[in-house]
Motif scaffolding. Structure first.
Motif, short mmCIF file in Angstrom:
data_model
loop_
_atom_site.label_atom_id
_atom_site.label_comp_id
_atom_site.label_asym_id
_atom_site.label_seq_id
_atom_site.Cartn_x
_atom_site.Cartn_y
_atom_site.Cartn_z
N GLY A 182 22.70 35.24 29.61
CA GLY A 182 21.68 35.79 30.48
C GLY A 182 20.38 36.11 29.78
O GLY A 182 19.32 35.93 30.35
N HIS A 183 20.44 36.59 28.54
CA HIS A 183 19.23 37.04 27.86
C HIS A 183 18.76 35.94 26.92
O HIS A 183 19.18 35.86 25.77
CB HIS A 183 19.50 38.34 27.10
N ALA A 184 17.91 35.05 27.42
CA ALA A 184 17.47 33.90 26.64
C ALA A 184 16.50 34.33 25.54
O ALA A 184 15.79 35.31 25.66
CB ALA A 184 16.82 32.87 27.55
N ASP A 185 16.50 33.54 24.46
CA ASP A 185 15.60 33.82 23.34
C ASP A 185 14.60 32.69 23.11
O ASP A 185 13.67 32.85 22.31
CB ASP A 185 16.40 34.03 22.06
N SER A 186 14.79 31.56 23.76
CA SER A 186 13.92 30.42 23.53
C SER A 186 13.94 29.53 24.76
O SER A 186 14.70 29.76 25.70
CB SER A 186 14.37 29.63 22.28
N VAL A 187 13.09 28.50 24.75
CA VAL A 187 13.04 27.54 25.84
C VAL A 187 13.25 26.14 25.28
O VAL A 187 13.05 25.90 24.09
CB VAL A 187 11.70 27.61 26.62
N THR A 188 13.63 25.24 26.14
CA THR A 188 13.82 23.86 25.73
C THR A 188 12.45 23.16 25.63
O THR A 188 11.46 23.61 26.23
CB THR A 188 14.68 23.10 26.73
N PRO A 189 12.37 22.06 24.87
CA PRO A 189 11.11 21.32 24.81
C PRO A 189 10.61 20.87 26.19
O PRO A 189 9.40 20.80 26.43
CB PRO A 189 11.45 20.12 23.92
N GLU A 190 11.55 20.60 27.09
CA GLU A 190 11.15 20.16 28.43
C GLU A 190 10.43 21.27 29.19
O GLU A 190 9.42 21.02 29.88
CB GLU A 190 12.38 19.68 29.22
N ILE A 191 10.94 22.50 29.08
CA ILE A 191 10.28 23.62 29.75
C ILE A 191 8.93 23.90 29.12
O ILE A 191 7.94 24.20 29.82
CB ILE A 191 11.17 24.88 29.70
N GLY A 225 14.13 40.77 30.10
CA GLY A 225 13.63 41.94 29.40
C GLY A 225 12.14 41.89 29.15
O GLY A 225 11.61 42.71 28.40
N TYR A 226 11.44 40.94 29.77
CA TYR A 226 10.00 40.74 29.64
C TYR A 226 9.57 40.31 28.24
O TYR A 226 8.41 40.48 27.86
CB TYR A 226 9.21 41.99 30.07
N ASP A 227 10.50 39.74 27.45
CA ASP A 227 10.09 39.07 26.23
C ASP A 227 9.34 37.79 26.60
O ASP A 227 9.74 37.09 27.55
CB ASP A 227 11.30 38.70 25.37
N VAL A 228 8.28 37.49 25.87
CA VAL A 228 7.50 36.27 26.12
C VAL A 228 8.09 35.16 25.25
O VAL A 228 7.92 35.16 24.03
CB VAL A 228 6.01 36.49 25.80
N LEU A 229 8.79 34.21 25.87
CA LEU A 229 9.50 33.17 25.13
C LEU A 229 8.62 31.96 24.85
O LEU A 229 8.85 31.26 23.85
CB LEU A 229 10.74 32.73 25.91
N ALA A 230 7.66 31.70 25.71
CA ALA A 230 6.80 30.53 25.53
C ALA A 230 5.54 30.74 26.35
O ALA A 230 5.55 31.43 27.39
CB ALA A 230 7.51 29.25 25.97
N THR A 231 4.43 30.15 25.91
CA THR A 231 3.15 30.27 26.61
C THR A 231 2.43 28.93 26.56
O THR A 231 2.72 28.07 25.72
CB THR A 231 2.26 31.34 25.96
N LEU A 269 9.07 31.18 38.90
CA LEU A 269 9.95 30.04 39.14
C LEU A 269 11.18 30.17 38.24
O LEU A 269 11.05 30.33 37.02
CB LEU A 269 9.23 28.72 38.84
N THR A 270 12.37 30.09 38.83
CA THR A 270 13.59 30.21 38.05
C THR A 270 13.78 28.99 37.16
O THR A 270 13.50 27.86 37.57
CB THR A 270 14.80 30.36 38.99
N VAL A 271 14.27 29.22 35.95
CA VAL A 271 14.55 28.13 35.01
C VAL A 271 16.01 27.74 35.18
O VAL A 271 16.91 28.56 35.00
CB VAL A 271 14.28 28.57 33.56
N ALA A 272 16.27 26.47 35.51
CA ALA A 272 17.63 26.01 35.71
C ALA A 272 18.44 26.16 34.43
O ALA A 272 17.96 25.85 33.34
CB ALA A 272 17.63 24.54 36.14
N GLY A 273 19.66 26.66 34.57
CA GLY A 273 20.53 26.85 33.42
C GLY A 273 20.28 28.14 32.67
O GLY A 273 20.99 28.46 31.73
N SER A 274 19.27 28.90 33.07
CA SER A 274 18.97 30.18 32.43
C SER A 274 18.52 31.15 33.50
O SER A 274 17.33 31.40 33.68
CB SER A 274 17.87 30.00 31.37
#
Length: 272
Positions: free
Chosen positions: A75-84, A102-108, A218-223
Motif C-alpha cells: 500500500g505505501h509505495a516508495d517509487s514509480v515505474t518508468p512508465e508512470i 502519506g503525501y510523500d512526493v514519489l515523482a514529479t 488519478l489512481t495508479v494501477a497496481g498501487s
C-alpha cells in the motif's frame, strides 16, 4: 497505550486490541472464540495491523475467520515505474506529481518542479507535501488559502492513516511533524477526518504571482494508495501565469519578501 493494571503476561490485552483495531470488545471476544460472526476483510486487516502480523499470519487469520484471502500490492509505495514517470513527463503544460497515501512526493514533472520549487530543492527525506507546507514560514507557504486548505489536508491524511495505525513509518512521521509544527499537532489532535476531494487551491509563486488551480487525482494501477495529481488552472489569468512559468529555468522559492532562486535553495539544503 496507558500502562493500566499490572500485567501477568506481556502483550496487549483483549480490550486494547479491540480499541486499536476500532472494533467492539464483545465482537473481538467472539472473534477470538471462533463464533459465527460476520468479519469483513477491512476489520480483519485492522486486527492484523494491530497485532503486526506478517503476510503468512494475516492469511492464516483470514482462514480462521472463514474469509477469502486476496493478497494485495504494497500500500505505501516508495517509487514509480518508468512508465508512470513518462506519463507525467508527457504532461508538458500541466504540473503533475505522484503522491502516496502519506503525501510523500514519489515523482514529479518539469512543470510541477517549477510550480513547487521548494519540494524539488528539499532533501529526499523531506519531499512530503505536509512537511513542506507545515514547516515553511507562514508567509512563504505556497498555499495562500492555507487556513482552509491545510486543515483539509490533515483530515484527508488521517483518513489514510486509518489503514496504517501502529506502523512505525507512519507513527514516526507523525511524531516528527508534531514536533516541528504546533499547528499540525493541534490539527492532528482534533481527530477530524475527510475524504479526498476536488478543491480550488490558491498557490503563491514569487516569480509569476498567485495561481488558482484545481487538483485532479488519478489512481495508479497496481498501487492503490498512490495517485497521479495534476494541477489544472481554474481561470484564464492562472492559465497565462502557468504558461509564463514554463519558460523559467530557475524559479524563485518563497514569498515576495524572502524569495530566492531555487538553485540557491538547493545549495543551502545540500550543506545542511
Amino acid at each position: 497505550m496507558p500502562p493500566g493494571l499490572r500485567r501477568r503476561t506481556p502483550g496487549l490485552r483483549r480490550e486494547e486490541v479491540a480499541q486499536l483495531s476500532g472494533v467492539g470488545v464483545t465482537w473481538y471476544t467472539w472473534l477470538e472464540q471462533g463464533r459465527d460472526i460476520n468479519a469483513s476483510p477491512q476489520v480483519l486487516d485492522a486486527v492484523a495491523r494491530t497485532l503486526r502480523l506478517d503476510p503468512a499470519e494475516r492469511e492464516h487469520l483470514y482462514d480462521l475467520a472463514g474469509v477469502a484471502f486476496a493478497p494485495g500490492p504494497e500500500g505505501h509505495a516508495d517509487s514509480v515505474t518508468p512508465e508512470i514517470q513518462r506519463v507525467i513527463d508527457d504532461l508538458r503544460t500541466l504540473p503533475a506529481a505522484v503522491y502516496n497515501s502519506g503525501y510523500d512526493v514519489l515523482a514529479t514533472n518539469a512543470m510541477y518542479r517549477r510550480l513547487f520549487p521548494a519540494v524539488d530543492a528539499a532533501p529526499p527525506a523531506e519531499r512530503n507535501v505536509l512537511w513542506a507546507l507545515f514547516t515553511a514560514r507562514p508567509c512563504c507557504c505556497c498555499m495562500v488559502n492555507r487556513d482552509t486548505e491545510l486543515p483539509m489536508l490533515v483530515a484527508t491524511f488521517r483518513g489514510a492513516y486509518g489503514r496504517h495505525v501502529g506502523e512505525p513509518r507512519w507513527e514516526g512521521f507523525i511524531r516528527r511533524l508534531c514536533a516541528a509544527s504546533e499547528w499540525f499537532a493541534e490539527l492532528w489532535a482534533s481527530g477530524d477526518v475527510a475524504p479526498p476531494g476536488e478543491r480550488v487551491k490558491v498557490i503563491q509563486h514569487a516569480s509569476v504571482g498567485n495561481l488558482h488551480c484545481t487538483s485532479q487525482s488519478l489512481t495508479v494501477a497496481g498501487s492503490p494508495e498512490s495517485r497521479i495529481v495534476v494541477y489544472v488552472p481554474a481561470d484564464a489569468e492562472s492559465h497565462t501565469r502557468l504558461d509564463a512559468l514554463r519558460t523559467l529555468d530557475d524559479p524563485l522559492v518563497g514569498c515576495t519578501t524572502h524569495a530566492r532562486p531555487v538553485s540557491l535553495e538547493r545549495a543551502t539544503q545540500s550543506r545542511s
